[in-house]
Scaffold this active site. Structure first.
Site, PDB file in Angstrom:
ATOM      1  N   ALA A   8       0.834  -1.217   0.000  1.00 33.26           N
ATOM      2  CA  ALA A   8       0.000   0.000   0.000  1.00 33.26           C
ATOM      3  C   ALA A   8       0.862   1.258   0.000  1.00 33.26           C
ATOM      4  O   ALA A   8       0.588   2.211   0.710  1.00 33.26           O
ATOM      5  CB  ALA A   8      -0.947  -0.026   1.203  1.00 33.26           C
ATOM      6  N   LEU A  11       2.131   3.755  -5.297  1.00 30.73           N
ATOM      7  CA  LEU A  11       1.531   3.169  -6.507  1.00 30.73           C
ATOM      8  C   LEU A  11       0.391   2.219  -6.155  1.00 30.73           C
ATOM      9  O   LEU A  11      -0.618   2.164  -6.863  1.00 30.73           O
ATOM     10  CB  LEU A  11       2.598   2.429  -7.325  1.00 30.73           C
ATOM     11  CG  LEU A  11       3.567   3.335  -8.102  1.00 30.73           C
ATOM     12  CD1 LEU A  11       4.692   2.509  -8.713  1.00 30.73           C
ATOM     13  CD2 LEU A  11       2.859   4.132  -9.195  1.00 30.73           C
ATOM     14  N   LYS A 175      12.818  -1.819 -18.935  1.00 26.16           N
ATOM     15  CA  LYS A 175      12.571  -0.968 -17.758  1.00 26.16           C
ATOM     16  C   LYS A 175      13.779  -1.051 -16.822  1.00 26.16           C
ATOM     17  O   LYS A 175      14.232  -0.046 -16.272  1.00 26.16           O
ATOM     18  CB  LYS A 175      11.297  -1.450 -17.054  1.00 26.16           C
ATOM     19  CG  LYS A 175      10.995  -0.791 -15.708  1.00 26.16           C
ATOM     20  CD  LYS A 175      10.098   0.408 -15.866  1.00 26.16           C
ATOM     21  CE  LYS A 175       9.942   1.286 -14.640  1.00 26.16           C
ATOM     22  NZ  LYS A 175       9.491   0.657 -13.426  1.00 26.16           N
ATOM     23  N   GLU A 257      15.849  -0.910  -3.577  1.00 27.73           N
ATOM     24  CA  GLU A 257      15.697  -2.023  -4.528  1.00 27.73           C
ATOM     25  C   GLU A 257      17.019  -2.346  -5.244  1.00 27.73           C
ATOM     26  O   GLU A 257      17.010  -3.087  -6.226  1.00 27.73           O
ATOM     27  CB  GLU A 257      14.591  -1.705  -5.537  1.00 27.73           C
ATOM     28  CG  GLU A 257      13.212  -1.712  -4.901  1.00 27.73           C
ATOM     29  CD  GLU A 257      12.084  -1.499  -5.895  1.00 27.73           C
ATOM     30  OE1 GLU A 257      11.141  -2.302  -5.911  1.00 27.73           O
ATOM     31  OE2 GLU A 257      12.141  -0.514  -6.650  1.00 27.73           O
TER      32      GLU A 257
HETATM   33  O1  PAF Z   1      12.000   3.930  -9.833  1.00 25.87           O
HETATM   34  C1  PAF Z   1      11.696   5.032 -10.329  1.00 25.87           C
HETATM   35  O2  PAF Z   1      11.819   6.100  -9.722  1.00 25.87           O
HETATM   36  C2  PAF Z   1      11.097   5.047 -11.719  1.00 25.87           C
HETATM   37  O3  PAF Z   1      11.053   3.717 -12.188  1.00 25.87           O
HETATM   38  C3  PAF Z   1      11.825   5.946 -12.738  1.00 25.87           C
HETATM   39  C4  PAF Z   1      11.359   5.556 -14.132  1.00 25.87           C
HETATM   40  C5  PAF Z   1      13.334   5.823 -12.662  1.00 25.87           C
HETATM   41  C6  PAF Z   1      11.399   7.375 -12.601  1.00 25.87           C
HETATM   42  O4  PAF Z   1      11.763   7.995 -11.410  1.00 25.87           O
END
Ligand code: PAF
Length: 289
Positions: A8, A11, A175, A257
């Site tokens: 939560a 996003l 990504k 992460e």
């Molecule tokens: O993790 C993030 O912040 C996003 O995936 C990105 C695309 C780098 C934009 O801030």
């Protein structure tokens, strides 16, 4: 039927609000052992308008008739957060992994092989202003696809604007290439994404992209380093004012992460015996002492 949202954060709350706005019931799936409750939440939309919604919270270990589960935890919490849910969730309910980075997309189907696994990415910007107040700061591209055999996109995902992508792992790799450059550099130097457009960053960005390209080639995602660099700079430009998720984690003193982003790249590079000195140095500059 109800969509469960695990995680939560900004996003997760954004997608829960959007499901409810589309008339689809959504539950925030909370830590095991708690009580179900409904709490008021606020979303400040892209138009600047504030919307209120009552979002039900349901402990993840309590059976609950769900049609779909969206997983928006951080990559490093994903498997642990899934465990209580997997004790009762029917195999037929699709579970969609939407975190940054790679790793759990391979681990989860190995650990729970009879479930229906999906993965996806969304590039929306969202900021948590208070525990139950989020601001949607940028409309992104949303994609999802099955990790197993081909399957039609679940209707709730389509309602949220996710495009079906039969080669979702290639999309996740793309990504990842963006997160591999923007997230650690902005977190190391504590700068917004747009700072990476400055000339001083270009040699380091070019070197990071070269190493990504060499690994991408070996993993079956061939692409020139210039294409990777153009994608990184396009995202940095489009999100210039944003503070990356990794920078926000560093500033808040939370785990980042990094293991699912740079850690994933370095583990694959080690396996394939490819040197990645620039990513290794970047990881070392951010890893806790
Ligand atoms: O993790 C993030 O912040 C996003 O995936 C990105 C695309 C780098 C934009 O801030």
């Amino acid at each position: 039927m109800t969509v469960g949202v695990l995680g939560a954060g900004a996003l997760g709350q954004l997608l829960a609000h959007q499901l409810i706005e589309h008339g689809l019931p959504a539950h925030l799936l909370t830590r095991p052992g708690g009580q179900p409750e409904t709490l008021p939440h606020q979303l400040i939309g892209l138009d600047g308008q504030t919307r209120q919604a009552e979002l039900p919270r349901h402990p993840s270990d309590r059976p609950n008739p769900l049609s779909l589960v969206l997983v928006l935890t951080k990559a490093h919490h994903c498997l642990e957060a899934l465990a209580p849910l997997m004790t009762w969730l029917p195999n037929s309910v699709p579970v969609v992994l939407l975190h940054n980075g790679l790793g759990p997309q391979f681990e989860a189907p190995k650990r729970w092989p009879t479930h229906s696994w999906w993965a996806g990415s969304l590039t929306d910007g969202a900021l948590r202003l208070a525990p139950r107040q989020v601001r949607h700061t940028g409309q992104g591209v949303r994609r999802a696809g099955p990790l197993g055999p081909d399957a039609p996109i679940p209707p709730a995902l389509a309602t949220l604007g996710f495009e079906s992508d039969p080669d979702i792992l290639a999309a996740l790799w793309q990504k990842l290439t963006v997160n591999l450059v923007i997230n650690p550099l902005t977190a190391r130097d504590r700068v917004p994404n747009g700072a990476l457009l400055k000339a001083a960053y270009q040699p380091e960005i070019a070197a990071l992209c070269q190493e990504i390209t060499a690994l991408g080639q070996a993993l079956g995602y061939p692409e020139p380093a210039e294409a990777v660099r153009d994608r990184v700079l396009t995202v940095a430009q489009a999100t210039a004012a944003n503070r990356s998720s990794m920078l926000q984690d560093v500033e808040a003193g939370r785990p980042t992460e990094l293991p699912a982003i740079t850690g994933y790249l370095l583990a694959e590079a080690r396996r394939l015996e490819l040197p990645c000195p620039h990513h290794r140095r970047l990881m070392a500059s951010l890893a806790p002492a």
